[in-house]
Design an enzyme around this catalytic site. Structure first.
Site, mmCIF file in Angstrom:
data_model
loop_
_atom_site.group_PDB
_atom_site.id
_atom_site.type_symbol
_atom_site.label_atom_id
_atom_site.label_comp_id
_atom_site.label_asym_id
_atom_site.label_seq_id
_atom_site.Cartn_x
_atom_site.Cartn_y
_atom_site.Cartn_z
ATOM 1 N N SER A 19 0.844 -1.189 0.000
ATOM 2 C CA SER A 19 0.000 0.000 0.000
ATOM 3 C C SER A 19 0.882 1.242 0.000
ATOM 4 O O SER A 19 1.801 1.355 0.813
ATOM 5 C CB SER A 19 -0.904 -0.011 1.244
ATOM 6 O OG SER A 19 -1.691 1.138 1.283
ATOM 7 N N GLY A 20 0.614 2.168 -0.917
ATOM 8 C CA GLY A 20 1.416 3.381 -1.025
ATOM 9 C C GLY A 20 2.558 3.286 -1.997
ATOM 10 O O GLY A 20 3.322 4.238 -2.180
ATOM 11 N N THR B 77 -2.163 1.964 -7.873
ATOM 12 C CA THR B 77 -3.330 2.619 -8.491
ATOM 13 C C THR B 77 -2.893 3.648 -9.524
ATOM 14 O O THR B 77 -3.469 3.735 -10.618
ATOM 15 C CB THR B 77 -4.192 3.289 -7.401
ATOM 16 O OG1 THR B 77 -4.565 2.308 -6.437
ATOM 17 C CG2 THR B 77 -5.438 3.909 -8.002
ATOM 18 N N ASN C 6 -0.895 4.981 3.310
ATOM 19 C CA ASN C 6 -1.281 5.541 2.006
ATOM 20 C C ASN C 6 -2.587 6.309 2.172
ATOM 21 O O ASN C 6 -3.529 5.813 2.785
ATOM 22 C CB ASN C 6 -1.446 4.403 0.989
ATOM 23 C CG ASN C 6 -1.711 4.904 -0.407
ATOM 24 O OD1 ASN C 6 -1.696 6.106 -0.660
ATOM 25 N ND2 ASN C 6 -1.967 4.000 -1.326
ATOM 26 N N SER D 207 -5.396 4.338 -0.412
ATOM 27 C CA SER D 207 -5.084 2.918 -0.492
ATOM 28 C C SER D 207 -6.275 2.132 -1.043
ATOM 29 O O SER D 207 -7.409 2.288 -0.573
ATOM 30 C CB SER D 207 -4.716 2.398 0.900
ATOM 31 O OG SER D 207 -4.516 1.006 0.874
ATOM 32 N N SER D 208 -6.023 1.293 -2.048
ATOM 33 C CA SER D 208 -7.079 0.423 -2.580
ATOM 34 C C SER D 208 -7.331 -0.690 -1.568
ATOM 35 O O SER D 208 -6.426 -1.452 -1.245
ATOM 36 C CB SER D 208 -6.641 -0.184 -3.922
ATOM 37 O OG SER D 208 -6.443 0.824 -4.877
ATOM 38 N N GLY E 165 -0.158 -6.263 -2.593
ATOM 39 C CA GLY E 165 1.096 -7.007 -2.518
ATOM 40 C C GLY E 165 1.198 -7.760 -1.209
ATOM 41 O O GLY E 165 0.292 -7.724 -0.364
ATOM 42 N N GLU F 123 1.784 -8.625 2.433
ATOM 43 C CA GLU F 123 1.650 -7.757 3.597
ATOM 44 C C GLU F 123 2.188 -8.459 4.833
ATOM 45 O O GLU F 123 1.818 -9.605 5.126
ATOM 46 C CB GLU F 123 0.185 -7.359 3.825
ATOM 47 C CG GLU F 123 -0.342 -6.401 2.768
ATOM 48 C CD GLU F 123 -1.703 -5.821 3.123
ATOM 49 O OE1 GLU F 123 -2.302 -6.289 4.103
ATOM 50 O OE2 GLU F 123 -2.156 -4.908 2.413
#
Length: 1029
Positions: free
Chosen positions: A107-108, A112, A157, A160-161, A390, A392
């Protein structure tokens, strides 16, 4: 790509495959750091793109950049996300096969944004028709809508998605994008009801409150302050400076209008969003029996209105549970904690299914509706974009991380298998012997998680449905029993003494491909079950909200089978995704964030190493480098390096393969350094390529210098010939122009000479065309010459002699010049000089042409006085103190009777003349009584002041002699102020000795000056022959 190898020490290599120490993680990080420090955020591992988030605008996504990468070979330009997109598109169009681009990372890390850049590239560079413009716009604008409902601010993020997204972009046989399809995976619905400290709920809630119109909020029963809603304020971060919810609301509203949402759709959609916020604000209270009640039904009424259900039915469903036996249904009240669970489960289920409906709605607007043509022209190819979470690893890892990491294990397995397959296929095509590659096959871990009846997901499902009390601890014990002997599974009980200290009692550890991850089983059963009570489901199925009716079908109530668990649903959807991906050609983008603080230009080695490990980049590089580090088509290799061999330079006329073989033998490649395929050369070691590139760089400078010299010489010769031709042409034209000019000048000169000769002949005749030009010329020439001969002062009497024609004009000019000189001379004189000149003028009027010695006196200036005050006796000054002395001069006075000479002073005042002897005034002669002044025409200094005979106060005329005769007489005449007062006599003059008696003075000339009395009693004055002063 080869062109940048010479700068590899400064900016690293563009492809990690070219690293000599490819097994060293430090060398990998160092290369990444070099490139990041130069704002080079993209690097290849073969065809895999590694992207480092710069956290700043770099200006590398412009229209010019898109055009630069369009239609270019993959390795011809520096690494870029546009190169991945363009090559996927071109291969799809040429081979008519399907592709996908897998974008993964923490994330970040910029996943996206990467998918947005690819969509923008296709939107700009693909051919487009007006009819398909809407499809393209809908495809692009689906992103802000999905981000609003599926993205949230997390600690890592701000956007973040919180769901996985796979998007297919459909292209027709011309390569024109005609439609699309989106599949979402595992939205983080738990975020709807709970957020960690410093995090927010999904963006749409805040955007609605911040940007929604007052009428809309009033209709939904909402206030603008997010702090009023429990589901929005738990993270204590309702406002974020980097997020502009108001502007984002405008973007989402605009996207809704483009993506074919009706007013009714939006009204029902926002009603569901508002009902979730109202659900969070429902307050439960425990009654005397320990059951849950809702004392304030305000929120219930709003939810019932927005969802179209009866308030009492909804109230009952939130506080009671329906239990079905074989023949009857029993309604049981819920305890406080179960009511809260029911409320949160309803909120999560409503949001999750609404999100699925939203994705389906977008898909329906992206469907290509032009499929009615013949089959030959409706064949479509697709490029898929997989933007998925990804690997985590947090301090506390739960059920969500377990699912995400399981997904990454499957994708890593696919990546390694496809990479190996591609390598093996290329070797077979080129006829090179395949060398087996040792790598970590993570199938063993995937089986540990997903194997039927034996895997962790199956064990979790069994624990969820078995009779009796099932807890997270019992699930952990079941794992120890079933998979405890697996090499990649550990618990505190099974671990050794050292590992036991790092694993909690409620935790288990999996040894993933990327490293160890410890999972806490707390909440596994609850999150895997994620049950929505049947009673609540019945309420939602009866909703008048059209979206909810689509999401909660009545058929669900008839199905008595237990719905699949979350883990099973995720496993099945992941299997479907892999089937989709296996059918397509892969492209990979691995996104990395350089630091946890989202700071530009900061490169945190620890954070980077962590991501390199969990993205499996070193493993992928090892697989990619197991064979040959570099391969290139013979034509391209020969074209670049042919200058290194005399046989191949400048042109090789044989087959490219033979040319390459001749070239590498000349360079000195050893057999273990390379292999020759059917169409490509394979180089095993990067150092071999680096040495070749360095040699090429050296020879290139020599070649360039030689080419430049030859080319410059050619250019200079061309320029010289061109200039020579131009000079010859210019000279010819210029000479012609000069000749014409000379002919015209001569013709003009002949005409002028004729005219002047004719004018000279007729110069004395009246002005006419025959002599006009000559006369004008003569006049002009005289005037022009005259300016150099003008007199410089009044005394200069020279003047240019005029020809006969302008004689009158010459005389006038001479007079004007003289007057001007006189005027300038007069204007330049001081006042004292002017006074003297005026006196000289008076002298001239009296004596010019009358008295000898006048001409000699002209250059002698007059004095203001010949006596100073010290020369006059004070007593005399006191006697005449009431009069101002105008002039004084020493004189000789001759007695009237005996003519005896006596020294006296003559003092002239404004009123009278005084003859003074020392301290005594001998005679005062008032001007009014003065009859005249007489002097001779000779050069003597004698003058007589005649007194009026009627003045009884006077004894007679005064006979005086002065050296300054002209000065004295002039001063006296000017003070008397009468005309003709001075008389210049010849021979003799008469004077009064007394009022009744006259005397005579006789003036003669002689050899010397004498004054004496003759025998007749007359005064004889003799002047010398030559005149005197």
């Amino acid at each position: 790509m080869e062109g940048t190898l010479t700068a590899r020490d400064k900016v690293g290599v563009q492809d990690f495959v070219l690293l000599d120490a490819y097994t060293s993680e430090s060398a990998f990080v160092d290369n990444l750091r070099k490139r990041f420090s130069k704002n080079l955020i993209y690097t290849y591992i073969g065809t895999l793109l590694v992207s480092v988030n710069p956290y700043q605008e770099l200006g590398i996504y412009t229209l010019n950049q898109m055009e630069l990468y369009q239609g270019v070979n993959f390795f011809e330009l520096p690494p870029h996300i546009y190169a991945i997109a363009d090559n996927a598109y071109r291969v799809m169009c040429s081979e008519l096969n399907n592709h996908f681009i897998l974008i993964s990372g923490e994330s970040g890390a910029g996943k996206t944004e990467a998918s947005k850049k690819i969509l923008q590239y296709f939107a700009v560079t693909c051919p487009m028709t007006e009819s398909l413009q809407i499809a393209r716009d809908r495809l692009l604008l689906s992103n802000p809508v999905l981000e609003a409902f599926g993205n949230a601010k997390t600690l890592r993020n701000d956007n973040s998605s919180r769901f996985g997204k796979y998007m297919d972009i459909q292209f027709d046989f011309k390569g024109i994008p005609v439609g699309g399809h989106i599949i979402s995976y595992l939205i983080e619905k738990s975020r709807v009801v709970y957020q960690n400290q410093g995090e927010r709920n999904f963006h749409i809630f805040y955007q609605l409150l911040e940007g929604g119109e007052e009428e809309l909020l009033a209709y939904l029963g909402l206030e603008r302050d997010p702090q009023l809603y429990k589901y929005l304020s738990q993270g204590q971060c309702v406002k974020e400076s980097s997020i502009n919810d108001k502007n984002d609301w405008k973007t989402v509203s605009n996207a809704f209008s483009v993506i074919d949402f009706t007013e009714e759709d939006l009204e029902n959609l926002f009603g569901i969003i508002a009902s979730v916020l109202h659900l969070g604000n429902i307050y439960f209270k425990e009654d005397d029996q320990g059951c849950a009640t809702i004392p304030d039904t305000h929120e219930i009424k709003w939810i019932a209105k927005l969802l179209g259900v009866h308030p009492s039915v909804l109230l009952d469903a939130l506080t009671h549970r329906k239990i079905e036996a074989k023949t009857e249904e029993v309604i049981c009240p819920l305890m406080l904690d179960l009511s809260i669970y029911a409320r949160d489960a309803m909120a999560k289920a409503v949001y999750e299914r609404t999100f699925t409906w939203l994705v389906n709605k977008i898909n329906s607007s992206l469907v290509n509706k032009s499929a009615s043509s013949s089959p030959d022209f409706t064949r479509k190819t697709v490029i898929g974009l997989l933007d998925i979470y990804g690997f985590e690893v947090f301090d506390k890892n739960g059920f969500e991380q377990f699912c995400i990491n399981y997904c990454n294990e499957k994708l890593q397995q696919l990546l390694i298998e496809r990479t190996l397959k591609a390598e093996q296929a290329e070797y077979e095509v080129e006829g090179i012997e395949w060398e087996p590659i040792q790598y970590f096959n993570n199938k063993i871990i995937c089986d540990l998680v997903e194997e039927r009846h034996k895997g962790i997901i199956s064990i979790l499902d069994e624990e969820c449905i078995r009779p009796g009390p099932a807890t997270d601890l019992s699930f952990l014990e079941k794992l120890e029993e079933k998979v405890g002997k697996h090499a990649h599974f550990q618990t505190r009980k099974l671990a050794g003494p050292k590992g036991r200290q790092r694993i909690g009692w409620m935790e288990f550890r999996l040894l993933h491909y990327a490293g160890e991850v410890t999972y806490c089983t707390k909440g596994f059963l609850e999150k895997n079950n994620d049950l929505l009570y049947r009673h609540l489901k019945e309420v939602l199925c009866q909703s008048k909200n059209s979206i909810l009716r689509e999401c909660f079908l009545a058929a669900e109530l008839k199905n008595r089978r237990r719905p699949p668990t979350v883990g099973t649903q995720f496993k099945n959807s992941l299997s479907s995704l892999l089937e989709i991906l296996i059918s397509k050609e892969p492209w990979y983008i691995r996104c990395i964030k350089p630091n946890d603080g989202k700071e530009p230009s900061k490169f945190d080695d620890l954070v980077i190493r962590h991501q390199i490990k969990y993205l499996g980049l070193m493993e992928h590089l090892r697989v990619r480098r197991a064979g040959f580090a570099y391969r290139r088509q013979y034509e391209g290799f020969l074209q670049r390096y042919k200058s290194l061999c005399p046989d191949t330079w400048p042109h090789w006329h044989g087959p490219p393969a033979e040319g390459v073989e001749r070239l590498i033998k000349y360079i000195g490649y050893t057999p273990e350094e390379y292999k020759l395929g059917k169409t490509k050369i394979f180089i095993r070691f990067p150092r071999t390529l680096f040495a070749t590139e360095d040699a090429f760089e050296f020879s290139k400078h020599q070649l360039v210098a030689r080419i430049q010299a030859t080319y410059k010489g050619c250019l200079e010769r061309r320029a010289y010939l061109k200039k020579r031709q131009a000079a010859i042409k210019l000279q010819a034209h210029w000479r012609g122009a000069l000749a014409q000019k000379e002919a015209k000048r001569r013709k003009w000169a002949v005409q002028i000479i004729r005219k002047f000769i004719k004018g000279f002949i007729n110069r004395n005749k009246p002005l006419s065309p025959d002599n006009e030009d000559f006369v004008v010329f003569v006049r002009k020439n005289f005037i022009l010459n005259l300016r150099y001969h003008i007199p410089k002062n009044v005394l200069d009497k020279s003047w240019l002699r005029p020809p006969g024609i302008p004689e009158n004009a010459s005389n006038l000019l001479r007079k004007m010049c003289t007057r001007n000189l006189v005027r300038k001379y007069c204007c330049g004189l001081p006042a004292e000089r002017i006074a003297q000149m005026q006196q000289k003028v008076v002298t001239s009027d009296i004596f010019r042409g009358k008295k000898d010695g006048y001409a000699e006196s002209l250059n002698q200036p007059f004095a203001n006085s010949r006596l100073d005050e010290e020369d006059i006796n004070p007593k005399v000054l006191q006697l005449i103190s009431n009069e101002k002395i105008q002039y004084g001069v020493p004189v000789i006075k001759y007695d009237r009777k005996g003519f005896k000479a006596r020294q006296r002073q003559l003092i002239l005042t404004q009123k009278a003349a005084y003859v003074v002897e020392l301290a005594k005034i001998k005679q005062k002669i008032e001007y009014s009584a003065l009859k005249g002044v007489s002097t001779s025409n000779l050069s003597d200094g004698i003058f007589v002041i005649h007194i009026s005979p009627g003045d009884y106060r006077q004894k007679g005329d005064a006979i005086l002699q002065s050296e300054h005769i002209f000065e004295v007489v002039t001063k006296l005449a000017m003070l008397i102020k009468r005309e003709n007062v001075v008389n210049v006599v010849q021979g003799s003059l008469q004077f009064y000795i007394s009022p009744a008696k006259e005397g005579t003075i006789v003036f003669n000339t002689g050899p010397e000056e004498q004054i004496y009395k003759d025998k007749n009693g007359q005064l004889i004055v003799v002047s010398d022959y030559f005149g005197g002063g």
